[in-house]
Design a protein around this motif. Structure first.
Motif: not given
Length: 637
Positions: A5-7, A17-18, A25-26, A32-33
């Motif tokens: 889980f990242t913000i 980031c969790f 998660c990179t 996604l970006i």
């Protein structure tokens, strides 16, 4: 179990980031970006990358992105609630740090959110636990079992008696409701504080409600009934015509009697004169022109309120109210944009955009603008329209750009031909546009070998032979040092198309041709045997570029064709990583005027670029796509 889980901010700074099961998660977040956020495809808040499912939420007010990732084989029902709770708590807790809106403050800020996140995760998991299945209700527990057997037995003629009794009761109530007898009867019940009829015995729940309703009507409804009754005029109505017409020998003695037209002022009826003035001023019903008028409900309410004079507000209050309306301090909500987006969606569908694509585009714009503070001197309509235009331009410029000339020169350095395969449904113009692309390549100095792999349609080989003869006349070997610039490779009809393409590529390598253009037979996307043959041709020969040829005339059919072509190529391919469509050739673009929605539908559904656009019947009628020009035609009323 969550993978991560990242913000992070929209500028690319990771605030917190969790790390759960996943080590990093990179990769998924970058995918996604690239594929969703930068391509303006935010209509759906879910994205699949390899074995992970990513769900995200945008905070447009503070320019933040919340992303959660988990294995796609898992069904986690609490993810949506978790991401909403985290978004709300993080925004409220670190509001001051985020509102500074500087990269340095975000880098220096400490976002200790681990304990809060674990608590929210625990609460979300507990709330989503599966409840114990409820036991089936037995007959003894039902309401029907509590009734005695005698009450469920019906005798013949009993219903008729009950109806007669009820009708008698209703008639007695109607007669006694207006007289003093009814008031005297209800007096003991009112004094005792019990509802009507309770002194005779217990009433059912429905009867009790009905009696109370009647009491309320008797108490409060008398004045309304009297006022609502129409007053009868004592004067008798006049029968017949008010002014009888008098005829004398086919003429009229009094012409004014026969003049039943409305009085006019300067030749214009007085009744319609006010309507015409309203039309000129723009307040009448006909002022809404058939145009892309996407005024929101806020704008309409503001114009209506502005026309009403306010006696309570003075000049100073009106001035401050005007300045307050001009300053951009309002954050957009779904309700503000709903009417504008509905009109935008209908306009896109009218411009030949597929209905599902138009809905997803409007949803993406709504997600992009929700919570965003409007700029100074800007309205909801202009803000939504500008965001939609930017999204459409971004969609027409996909992440991969096809540069055939550069790729052909790279293949020349490797001493091999550059292979292009054309596919599509029947009658879209594959052979014609293949000849146009051949002419374009010849003009750029590259030699072309045309492979006639359409061994099914009658006249396909002869059509390509005619095009080859015409192109050879335009570029004879004498102008190129005796070198043959264009040649047709054909083996007749009824042969294996994949084998012909393989022989053509080997022939081009031996003869030194720069480009091989492979023409295939048209096929419908639902024809499994022909789609299997096409997948075999692509898998065996591994072309450098697979172009889908589609018409600009289609609407929803474009989405169906592209989706099923890609799916068939993936299903029928023998390779581990199947080869799909790389680009699009949009034909018959000169026949659609400004209904250019097929370009949006095709690029949105495949994320592939439109490489060429056919605009006519001659060899020179081949263009590259101008995204801004297409969007301007699409937004034009």
């Amino acid at each position: 179990m969550l993978d991560f889980f990242t913000i992070f901010s929209k500028g690319g700074l990771v605030l917190w980031c969790f790390q759960g099961v996943s080590d990093s998660c990179t990769g998924p977040v970058n995918a996604l970006i690239r594929s969703v956020l930068l391509q303006e495809r935010g209509g759906n808040n879910s994205f699949t990358h390899e074995a992970l499912t990513l769900k995200y939420k945008l905070d447009n007010q503070f320019e933040l992105v919340f992303v959660v990732g988990f294995q796609k084989i898992l069904t986690l029902t609490y993810v949506d609630k978790l991401i909403d709770d985290v978004h709300r708590l993080f925004r409220d807790k670190y509001r001051t740090e985020i509102q500074q809106q500087s990269a340095l403050s975000l880098l220096n800020g400490t976002f200790d959110f681990q304990n809060d996140f674990l608590q929210l995760l625990r609460e979300a998991e507990e709330s989503s636990k599966i409840r114990a299945p409820t036991t089936m209700k037995k007959f003894e527990d039902s309401e029907k079992a509590k009734k005695p057997v005698r009450s469920m037995i019906e005798t013949r003629g009993e219903k008729a008696k009950e109806k007669a009794k009820n009708s008698k009761k209703k008639g007695a109530k109607k007669e006694g409701s207006d007289g003093p007898l009814a008031t005297s009867k209800t007096a003991p019940a009112e004094k005792s504080g019990l509802p009507l009829g309770t002194e005779n015995g217990e009433l059912s729940k429905e009867e009790l409600i009905r009696r109370k309703r009647e009491e309320f009507i008797q108490k409060h409804g008398k004045g309304l009934d009297k006022s609502s009754k129409p007053t009868k005029s004592d004067a008798p109505k006049e029968k017949g015509k008010k002014a009888p017409r008098v005829w004398e020998l086919g003429g009229c003695a009094n012409k004014e009697v026969l003049d039943y037209s409305t009085p006019t002022t300067n030749g214009t009826p007085e009744a319609s004169l006010s309507e015409d003035i309203n039309l000129i001023r723009g307040t009448g019903p006909g002022s809404q022109l058939q145009d892309l008028d996407c005024s929101s409900s806020d704008d309409e309410g503001a114009t209506q309120n502005s026309t009403k004079p306010s006696a309570t507000k003075g000049t100073l209050g009106g001035m401050f109210g005007m300045l307050k309306g001009l300053v951009g301090s309002k954050s957009l909500s779904r309700e503000d944009m709903e009417s504008v987006l509905d009109k935008m969606r209908d306009h896109l569908i009218a411009k030949n955009v597929a209905a599902d694509i138009a809905l997803q585009l409007c949803e993406s714009v709504a997600n992009k603008l929700e919570g965003k503070v409007m700029g100074t001197f800007s309205t909801v309509t202009s803000t939504v329209k500008q965001a939609l235009q930017e999204s459409l331009v971004q969609i027409l410029q996909p992440q991969r750009r096809v540069d055939m000339l550069r790729d052909i020169m790279d293949a020349q350095r490797r001493q091999r031909p550059y292979v292009v395969t054309f596919c599509g449904v029947n009658g879209v113009g594959k052979s014609t546009n293949l000849a146009k692309i051949s002419f374009w390549l010849l003009e750029n100095g590259f030699s072309v070998l045309i492979a006639a792999c359409d061994t099914f349609r009658a006249g396909a080989v002869e059509q390509l032979r005619t095009h080859t003869r015409r192109l050879t006349a335009l570029h004879p070997p004498e102008n190129h040092g005796g070198r043959t610039m264009v040649q047709l490779f054909e083996k007749g009809y009824g042969k294996d198309a994949a084998g012909i393409a393989m022989e053509a590529i080997a022939f081009a390598r031996n003869q030194g041709f720069d480009v091989v253009l492979v023409d295939t037979a048209g096929r419908m996307q639902d024809n499994a045997p022909l789609m299997t043959a096409l997948a075999k041709l692509i898998t065996v020969n591994t072309p450098d570029l697979v172009l889908f040829v589609g018409e600009a005339l289609v609407g929803n059919e474009a989405v169906d064709q592209l989706v099923k072509f890609n799916r068939a190529l993936a299903d029928h391919s023998m390779a581990q990583t199947p080869r799909l469509i790389d680009g699009i050739v949009l034909t018959k673009f000169d026949t659609i005027d400004d209904k250019v929605g097929a370009a949006i539908s095709m690029t949105y559904i495949t994320s592939k670029p439109i490489v060429f656009v056919g605009t006519g019947q001659t060899y020179c009628d081949l263009r590259s796509l101008n995204a801004k020009a297409v969007v301007a035609a699409l937004m034009k009323a």
